[in-house]
Design a protein around this motif. Structure first.
Motif, PDB file in Angstrom:
ATOM      1  N   LEU A 170      -9.096  -0.353   9.140  1.00 46.66           N
ATOM      2  CA  LEU A 170      -8.430  -0.547   7.841  1.00 46.66           C
ATOM      3  C   LEU A 170      -6.911  -0.620   7.958  1.00 46.66           C
ATOM      4  CD1 LEU A 170     -10.560   1.940   5.701  1.00 46.66           C
ATOM      5  CD2 LEU A 170     -10.879  -0.521   5.961  1.00 46.66           C
ATOM      6  N   HIS A 171      -6.393  -0.323   9.162  1.00 45.75           N
ATOM      7  CA  HIS A 171      -4.943  -0.341   9.369  1.00 45.75           C
ATOM      8  C   HIS A 171      -4.584  -1.381  10.431  1.00 45.75           C
ATOM      9  CE1 HIS A 171      -3.770   3.720   7.487  1.00 45.75           C
ATOM     10  NE2 HIS A 171      -5.023   3.473   7.156  1.00 45.75           N
ATOM     11  N   THR A 172      -3.446  -2.018  10.248  1.00 43.84           N
ATOM     12  CA  THR A 172      -2.988  -2.996  11.249  1.00 43.84           C
ATOM     13  C   THR A 172      -2.610  -2.249  12.526  1.00 43.84           C
ATOM     14  OG1 THR A 172      -0.736  -2.861  10.364  1.00 43.84           O
ATOM     15  CG2 THR A 172      -2.157  -4.638   9.523  1.00 43.84           C
ATOM     16  N   ILE A 173      -2.609  -2.970  13.641  1.00 48.44           N
ATOM     17  CA  ILE A 173      -2.368  -2.282  14.920  1.00 48.44           C
ATOM     18  C   ILE A 173      -0.932  -1.766  15.024  1.00 48.44           C
ATOM     19  CG2 ILE A 173      -4.224  -3.463  16.168  1.00 48.44           C
ATOM     20  CD1 ILE A 173      -1.996  -5.224  17.425  1.00 48.44           C
ATOM     21  N   ASP A 174       0.040  -2.506  14.456  1.00 47.44           N
ATOM     22  CA  ASP A 174       1.427  -2.025  14.539  1.00 47.44           C
ATOM     23  C   ASP A 174       1.591  -0.705  13.784  1.00 47.44           C
ATOM     24  OD1 ASP A 174       1.038  -3.298  12.103  1.00 47.44           O
ATOM     25  OD2 ASP A 174       3.054  -4.153  12.006  1.00 47.44           O
TER      26      ASP A 174
END
Length: 524
Positions: A103-107
Motif C-alpha cells: 500500500l506504500h510506494t517504495i521510496d
C-alpha cells in the motif's frame, strides 16, 4: 579477530518444555559472513529472531547470552531493542513481496527507515533514498521511485529490501534465505551485491540458508545446525574440504550427486518447430500489433526412460512449453506422443492420451486439495480414466502406489495434506501422477520448495521409479545442481528461444553460450 556479536549457551524453549535451540554458541566477527546451514526445523530462523528479540509469544529464552557492545541483548527492554532493530541490526527475508508494504510506494518505505532512526529531514531522507536505490543497482527505479512493490520483479524487490537494510549503515545484516525465491542468474547478482556492500560498509552478515552452493559463495565461517544444536562449526574451507560430522558430509555429498542412467533410443515425445505466441492487442478494435514470443521454433525429442532437464529463468518459456504439450494453450508446430500428433486428435481422443502424460508441481501444498484425503487425491485419476473400476481394485492400486513412493498406506490413506511434511506431500503428488502408469512425467520444479536432504530423497525416488517403470521425464528447474543429478540431456531456454542443448556432461563441462555459463556459475 574482533567479534561483533558473541552468542553463548543460547537455549530457546517453546511452550515451557520443548527445546527448539539447545545450548548453542558461536561468534559473528566484524566485517565477516557467518552462515547458519541446516534443514527446516533445525533452528536457524529462531536463532536469528533471538538476536533481534522477536521470538513468538510461545517461546522463551531459557538460558544464555547474546553479547553486543559489551551488553547482553537478552536483558534489553523492548524499547532498547527498537533502537537497535533497523539501525544497528537489519534483516532481509526470503520473500520480498511479503516483506514490502503493497500500500506504500517504495521510496516512502525507505524514507521511513531513515527518519525513524535519525534526525534527517524529509528532503535529506528523500535524497538518501535515491542514492540507496542507485547503490543497489536500481538506477532506472531511482528516476521514478514513487512506484509500488507489485510493479517490480522479484530481483528488483529484493534490491529494494537491501536498500532498506543498509539505509542506516548497520553493523549486522541478517539475511534469511534471501535468494531462495529468485532465478539463479538473479540470485548471483544479489549475492555479489551483498558482498560488495559488505566490503564497502565493513558490515557483518548472518546468512541463513539450506543451499550449500550459495553458502560457499558467501560465507567466511559456517555453523551446521540440526535439531536445535550446532553439530559443526568452522571456516568455510574446512567445512567443505574436511567435514567432520556425518550429517555435514551428507549435505555436501547430496549436492554433488551425478546422474547414472541409460535411456532407450525410442522417441516417445517429439516436438517440432513449436511456437507459442501471445498476441499484444491495442486500440478500440483490439487489433493485434505484435506478439510475445513465449516459445519460438523449439524442437526436441524425448526418448523412453530419458530425462530432459529444461532450465532457464522466469519468462524463458518453460511453463508455456509444458502447457502446450498438455494441450492447455494454443500452439503452432507439431507435438507427437507415441507418434500421435496432438493437433489431429479430437478432445475425446486426447482425453484417453492424457493418462500417459502426467505432471507434478512445484508446491505440493497448493496442488493437493486440502478437503480430500490422501486416498481420494491419489485415486481421483482412476475414476476419470477407468470409471468402472471396482472399489477393491482401486484400493489395491492406491495401496501399491503409496508403498512404492515410500508412504505406508495404513498410516496415510485417511489423512489430509496438511498433516504431512513438504517431502511427504510431494510423495503423495508423485503417487497421484504415477497411479495411471504414465509414459511421460512432467516435473515442474518438484524439489525447489524442499530442504536439501529431502530433495535428495525425492530425486533418488524419481530415479528408482524411472528405472523400474521406464518412465520419461521432462524436468523443469532453475537449480543446476538438481538438473545435474537427474538429467540425461539439457535444454537451455531464454526469452522463448533454445540457446543451447546437449548431454548433461557436455553442458556442465563445456558450455558454449554465455548465458549457460552464468547459470552454471552458481553451482558448487
Amino acid at each position: 579477530m574482533d567479534n561483533l556479536v558473541t552468542i553463548s549457551n543460547l537455549s530457546v524453549v517453546f511452550n515451557k518444555d520443548k527445546k527448539i535451540i539447545d545450548n548453542i554458541s558461536f561468534d559473528i566477527p566484524k566485517g565477516k559472513t557467518v552462515a547458519l546451514v541446516g534443514e527446516s526445523g533445525s533452528g536457524k530462523t529462531i536463532t536469528a529472531l533471538s538476536i533481534l528479540k522477536l521470538l513468538p509469544s510461545a517461546a522463551t529464552n531459557a538460558d544464555g547470552e547474546i553479547i553486543y557492545n559489551n551488553k547482553n541483548l537478552l536483558a534489553n527492554t523492548d524499547q532498547q531493542m527498537q533502537k537497535i532493530r533497523g539501525k544497528n541490526f537489519t534483516t532481509i527475508f526470503q520473500e520480498p513481496m511479503l516483506s514490502l508494504n503493497p500500500l506504500h510506494t517504495i521510496d516512502r518505505q525507505i524514507e521511513e527507515i531513515i527518519t525513524t532512526h535519525s534526525n534527517s529531514s524529509t528532503k535529506s531522507a528523500r535524497l538518501k533514498t535515491l542514492e540507496l536505490l542507485k547503490e543497489v543497482g536500481l538506477e532506472e527505479i531511482a528516476k521514478r521511485p514513487n512506484i509500488y512493490s507489485y510493479e517490480l520483479s522479484g530481483g528488483q524487490r529484493q534490491r529494494v529490501m537491501i536498500a532498506m537494510s543498509i539505509a542506516n549503515n548497520p553493523d549486522l545484516l541478517i539475511a534469511d534465505e534471501p535468494t531462495t525465491a529468485l532465478d539463479v542468474s538473479v540470485q548471483i547478482q544479489i549475492l555479489e551485491l551483498l558482498k560488495k556492500l559488505q566490503k564497502k560498509l565493513n558490515m557483518s552478515i548472518l546468512f541463513i540458508s539450506h543451499d550449500l552452493s550459495v553458502v560457499k559463495h558467501m560465507a567466511d565461517f559456517i555453523c551446521v545446525m540440526k535439531e536445535g544444536k550446532i553439530i559443526e562449526k568452522n571456516t568455510k574451507d574446512e567445512v567443505f574440504n574436511n567435514p567432520i560430522h556425518n550429517y555435514t558430509k551428507e549435505l555436501i555429498n547430496s549436492q554433488n550427486k551425478k546422474r547414472e542412467n541409460e535411456f532407450i533410443k525410442n522417441s516417445i515425445l517429439n516436438v517440432e518447430n513449436l511456437k507459442v505466441w501471445y498476441p499484444i492487442k491495442k486500440g478500440i478494435l483490439k487489433k493485434t500489433v505484435d506478439h510475445v514470443k513465449a516459445i519460438n521454433n523449439l524442437s526436441f525429442n524425448l526418448n523412453k526412460k530419458e530425462t530432459i532437464g529444461i532450465v532457464g529463468e522466469s519468462g524463458s518459456g518453460k511453463t508455456s512449453l509444458v502447457l502446450a504439450i498438455l494441450k492447455l494453450i494454443n500452439s503452432e508446430g507439431k507435438i507427437k506422443i507415441n507418434n500421435l500428433e496432438l493437433s489431429n486428435l479430437k478432445q475425446k481422443e486426447f482425453k484417453k492420451l492424457r493418462k500417459d502424460i502426467q505432471i507434478v508441481f512445484q508446491d505440493p501444498f497448493s496442488s493437493l486439495s486440502p478437503r480430500m484425503t490422501v486416498e481420494q487425491i491419489v485415486s481421483e485419476g482412476l475414476y476419470v480414466h477407468y470409471p468402472d473400476i471396482s472399489v477393491d481394485e482401486k484400493n489395491l492400486k492406491v495401496e501399491s502406489i503409496l508403498n512404492e513412493v515410500g508412504l505406508k498406506y495404513s498410516e496415510t490413506y485417511n489423512r489430509f495434506p496438511h498433516e504431512f511434511s513438504g517431502g511427504q506431500r510431494q510423495r503423495i503428488a508423485i503417487a497421484r501422477a504415477l497411479i495411471l502408469n504414465p509414459k511421460i512425467l512432467i516435473l515442474d520444479e518438484p524439489t525447489s520448495a524442499l530442504d536439501i536432504t529431502i530433495q535428495k530423497q525425492i530425486i533418488d525416488l524419481l530415479n528408482n521409479l524411472q528405472k523400474k517403470y521406464l518412465i520419461s521425464y521432462l524436468f523443469i528447474s532453475h537449480d543446476m545442481k538438481v538438473i545435474k543429478s537427474v538429467a540425461d540431456n539439457i535444454l537451455v531456454l531464454k526469452n522463448g528461444n533454445l540457446i543451447e542443448s546437449g548431454n548433461t556432461d557436455e553442458i556442465f563441462n563445456n558450455p558454449k553460450n554465455d548465458y549457460t555459463k552464468t547459470l552454471l556459475s552458481a553451482v558448487i
